[in-house]
Design a protein around this motif. Structure first.
Motif, PDB file in Angstrom:
ATOM      1  N   ILE A 144      87.115  90.715   7.975  1.00  0.00           N
ATOM      2  CA  ILE A 144      87.044  90.107   8.942  1.00  0.00           C
ATOM      3  C   ILE A 144      86.352  90.786   9.757  1.00  0.00           C
ATOM      4  O   ILE A 144      86.006  91.590  10.084  1.00  0.00           O
ATOM      5  CB  ILE A 144      88.235  89.711   9.511  1.00  0.00           C
ATOM      6  N   GLY A 145      85.177  90.393  10.726  1.00  0.00           N
ATOM      7  CA  GLY A 145      84.226  91.232  11.752  1.00  0.00           C
ATOM      8  C   GLY A 145      84.684  91.336  12.683  1.00  0.00           C
ATOM      9  O   GLY A 145      84.642  90.212  13.596  1.00  0.00           O
ATOM     10  N   GLY A 146      84.276  92.581  13.491  1.00  0.00           N
ATOM     11  CA  GLY A 146      85.078  92.571  15.353  1.00  0.00           C
ATOM     12  C   GLY A 146      85.373  94.013  15.657  1.00  0.00           C
ATOM     13  O   GLY A 146      85.754  94.424  14.209  1.00  0.00           O
ATOM     14  N   LEU A 147      85.195  94.284  16.847  1.00  0.00           N
ATOM     15  CA  LEU A 147      85.197  95.696  17.010  1.00  0.00           C
ATOM     16  C   LEU A 147      86.351  95.949  17.899  1.00  0.00           C
ATOM     17  O   LEU A 147      87.126  97.042  17.915  1.00  0.00           O
ATOM     18  CB  LEU A 147      84.376  96.274  17.942  1.00  0.00           C
ATOM     19  N   GLY A 148      87.680  95.002  18.492  1.00  0.00           N
ATOM     20  CA  GLY A 148      88.488  95.063  19.359  1.00  0.00           C
ATOM     21  C   GLY A 148      90.179  95.707  18.304  1.00  0.00           C
ATOM     22  O   GLY A 148      90.159  94.902  17.295  1.00  0.00           O
ATOM     23  N   ALA A 149      90.563  96.352  18.621  1.00  0.00           N
ATOM     24  CA  ALA A 149      92.035  96.469  17.910  1.00  0.00           C
ATOM     25  C   ALA A 149      92.808  95.626  17.703  1.00  0.00           C
ATOM     26  O   ALA A 149      93.046  95.568  16.393  1.00  0.00           O
ATOM     27  CB  ALA A 149      93.149  96.939  18.807  1.00  0.00           C
TER      28      ALA A 149
ATOM     29  N   LEU B 130      82.325  84.702  -3.228  1.00  0.00           N
ATOM     30  CA  LEU B 130      81.563  85.480  -2.174  1.00  0.00           C
ATOM     31  C   LEU B 130      82.467  85.859  -1.169  1.00  0.00           C
ATOM     32  O   LEU B 130      82.884  86.313  -1.912  1.00  0.00           O
ATOM     33  CB  LEU B 130      81.562  83.887  -1.117  1.00  0.00           C
ATOM     34  N   ILE B 131      81.381  86.873  -0.411  1.00  0.00           N
ATOM     35  CA  ILE B 131      81.864  87.881   0.693  1.00  0.00           C
ATOM     36  C   ILE B 131      82.143  86.994   1.489  1.00  0.00           C
ATOM     37  O   ILE B 131      80.850  86.863   2.136  1.00  0.00           O
ATOM     38  CB  ILE B 131      81.187  88.520   0.594  1.00  0.00           C
ATOM     39  N   ALA B 132      82.352  86.660   2.085  1.00  0.00           N
ATOM     40  CA  ALA B 132      83.320  85.351   3.557  1.00  0.00           C
ATOM     41  C   ALA B 132      83.637  86.255   4.441  1.00  0.00           C
ATOM     42  O   ALA B 132      84.710  86.748   4.467  1.00  0.00           O
ATOM     43  CB  ALA B 132      83.971  84.312   3.175  1.00  0.00           C
ATOM     44  N   GLY B 133      82.459  86.658   5.193  1.00  0.00           N
ATOM     45  CA  GLY B 133      82.452  87.483   6.540  1.00  0.00           C
ATOM     46  C   GLY B 133      83.002  86.419   7.465  1.00  0.00           C
ATOM     47  O   GLY B 133      82.607  85.386   7.714  1.00  0.00           O
ATOM     48  N   VAL B 134      83.896  86.684   8.600  1.00  0.00           N
ATOM     49  CA  VAL B 134      84.734  85.573   9.685  1.00  0.00           C
ATOM     50  C   VAL B 134      84.733  86.883  10.855  1.00  0.00           C
ATOM     51  O   VAL B 134      85.333  87.360  10.908  1.00  0.00           O
ATOM     52  CB  VAL B 134      86.136  84.995   8.915  1.00  0.00           C
ATOM     53  N   GLY B 135      84.148  85.329  11.967  1.00  0.00           N
ATOM     54  CA  GLY B 135      83.997  86.279  13.423  1.00  0.00           C
ATOM     55  C   GLY B 135      84.274  85.213  14.408  1.00  0.00           C
ATOM     56  O   GLY B 135      84.081  84.073  14.020  1.00  0.00           O
TER      57      GLY B 135
ATOM     58  N   ARG C 209      75.756  90.372  -4.718  1.00  0.00           N
ATOM     59  CA  ARG C 209      77.042  89.537  -3.974  1.00  0.00           C
ATOM     60  C   ARG C 209      76.093  88.228  -2.827  1.00  0.00           C
ATOM     61  O   ARG C 209      74.749  89.414  -2.151  1.00  0.00           O
ATOM     62  CB  ARG C 209      78.239  90.139  -3.343  1.00  0.00           C
ATOM     63  N   LEU C 210      76.048  87.409  -2.769  1.00  0.00           N
ATOM     64  CA  LEU C 210      76.231  86.533  -1.866  1.00  0.00           C
ATOM     65  C   LEU C 210      77.306  86.686  -0.552  1.00  0.00           C
ATOM     66  O   LEU C 210      78.298  86.505  -0.555  1.00  0.00           O
ATOM     67  CB  LEU C 210      75.530  85.066  -2.054  1.00  0.00           C
ATOM     68  N   GLY C 211      77.162  85.811   0.363  1.00  0.00           N
ATOM     69  CA  GLY C 211      78.162  86.645   1.133  1.00  0.00           C
ATOM     70  C   GLY C 211      77.503  86.077   2.563  1.00  0.00           C
ATOM     71  O   GLY C 211      76.315  85.793   3.622  1.00  0.00           O
ATOM     72  N   THR C 212      78.635  85.955   4.169  1.00  0.00           N
ATOM     73  CA  THR C 212      78.072  85.698   5.378  1.00  0.00           C
ATOM     74  C   THR C 212      78.576  86.806   5.695  1.00  0.00           C
ATOM     75  O   THR C 212      79.439  87.577   5.813  1.00  0.00           O
ATOM     76  CB  THR C 212      79.045  84.128   5.802  1.00  0.00           C
ATOM     77  N   LEU C 213      77.422  87.272   6.951  1.00  0.00           N
ATOM     78  CA  LEU C 213      78.417  88.192   8.070  1.00  0.00           C
ATOM     79  C   LEU C 213      77.254  87.929   8.837  1.00  0.00           C
ATOM     80  O   LEU C 213      76.328  88.209   9.749  1.00  0.00           O
ATOM     81  CB  LEU C 213      77.594  89.426   7.827  1.00  0.00           C
ATOM     82  N   VAL C 214      78.574  87.359   9.721  1.00  0.00           N
ATOM     83  CA  VAL C 214      79.249  86.987   9.542  1.00  0.00           C
ATOM     84  C   VAL C 214      79.661  84.914   9.354  1.00  0.00           C
ATOM     85  O   VAL C 214      78.284  84.549  10.227  1.00  0.00           O
ATOM     86  CB  VAL C 214      80.652  87.062  10.385  1.00  0.00           C
ATOM     87  N   THR C 215      80.374  84.144   9.002  1.00  0.00           N
ATOM     88  CA  THR C 215      80.787  82.682   9.797  1.00  0.00           C
ATOM     89  C   THR C 215      81.685  82.794  10.732  1.00  0.00           C
ATOM     90  O   THR C 215      82.200  83.065  11.764  1.00  0.00           O
ATOM     91  CB  THR C 215      80.688  81.932   8.423  1.00  0.00           C
ATOM     92  N   ARG C 216      80.964  81.923  11.955  1.00  0.00           N
ATOM     93  CA  ARG C 216      82.093  81.562  12.622  1.00  0.00           C
ATOM     94  C   ARG C 216      83.132  80.778  12.346  1.00  0.00           C
ATOM     95  O   ARG C 216      82.938  79.627  12.394  1.00  0.00           O
ATOM     96  CB  ARG C 216      80.840  81.462  13.667  1.00  0.00           C
TER      97      ARG C 216
END
Length: 207
Positions: A184-189, A135-140, A104-111
């Motif tokens: 979707i990347g991030g730590l908040g609720a 792809l795996i598209a991580g978004v932040g 797999r290829l992807g982004t961790l993360v794309t802004r």
């Protein structure tokens, strides 16, 4: 995440139920739907891409399950240092190895705030076509450390609500193409709730 997918969090070493940690070439007695899958983020804070591509080739050779890029235009708070642009690099990786054999290829993360959602979705669809697999598209959303970077490149830096709205718009646009599994990347609720509502997975770190 369903069994057999990457965990939506920072990659970490581990073992399968059977006590074996395997890459793409795992023995037949390892259930491929149950084993831990490992991918690494590639080094990008450099001007010359040759060592990054060599690292990518080595990951493939060793049997890792994926490779990821990030989306900074310079190293955080270090504007004089170089950085390889993430999506351009991702397209190069797709042409080099593609997404065959479960890799797999992807982004961790794309802004999300760096590009309009429709443009981001078009880019992802193009890279998916080159790779021959989704792809795996991580978004932040980015944070305060990203402010100077955005402004230096002529891009707006929005407040927290605006940045989160950008993430949602990007995730929806990406999902609409069918080109990527969206994390979707991030730590908040609020971010976790958004991931549960519009994404395939939540990407976290340090948890």
């Amino acid at each position: 995440m369903p069994d057999g997918g990457f965990g939506g969090h920072s990659p970490a070493a581990g073992s399968t139920e059977s006590g074996f940690h395997g890459g793409r070439g795992a023995p037949r007695w390892v259930n491929p739907a149950r084993r831990l899958r490992i991918g690494l983020t590639l080094p990008q804070f450099r001007r010359d891409a040759s060592s990054t591509l060599a690292t990518f080739d080595e990951l493939w050779r060793l049997g890792y399950d994926g490779a990821f890029v990030f989306d900074h235009l310079w190293p955080l708070l270090q504007p004089t240092r170089p950085a390889l642009e993430g999506w351009t690099l991702l397209a190069t990786l797709a042409a080099r190895r593609g997404g065959g054999d479960g890799f797999r290829l992807g982004t961790l993360v794309t802004r999300a705030g760096l590009r309009a959602p429709s443009l981001l979705a078009h880019m992802a669809a193009t890279v998916r076509s080159i790779a021959g697999a989704p792809l795996i598209a991580g978004v932040g959303a980015g944070d305060a450390a990203s402010r100077a970077e955005n402004l230096a490149f002529g891009l707006p830096y929005e407040d927290a609500a605006g940045r989160l709205a950008n993430v949602e718009a990007a995730a929806v646009a990406l999902a609409g193409t069918g080109a990527a599994e969206v994390w979707i990347g991030g730590l908040g609720a609020t971010t976790r709730a958004l991931a549960g509502r519009v994404a395939d997975a939540w990407n976290a770190w340090g948890v």
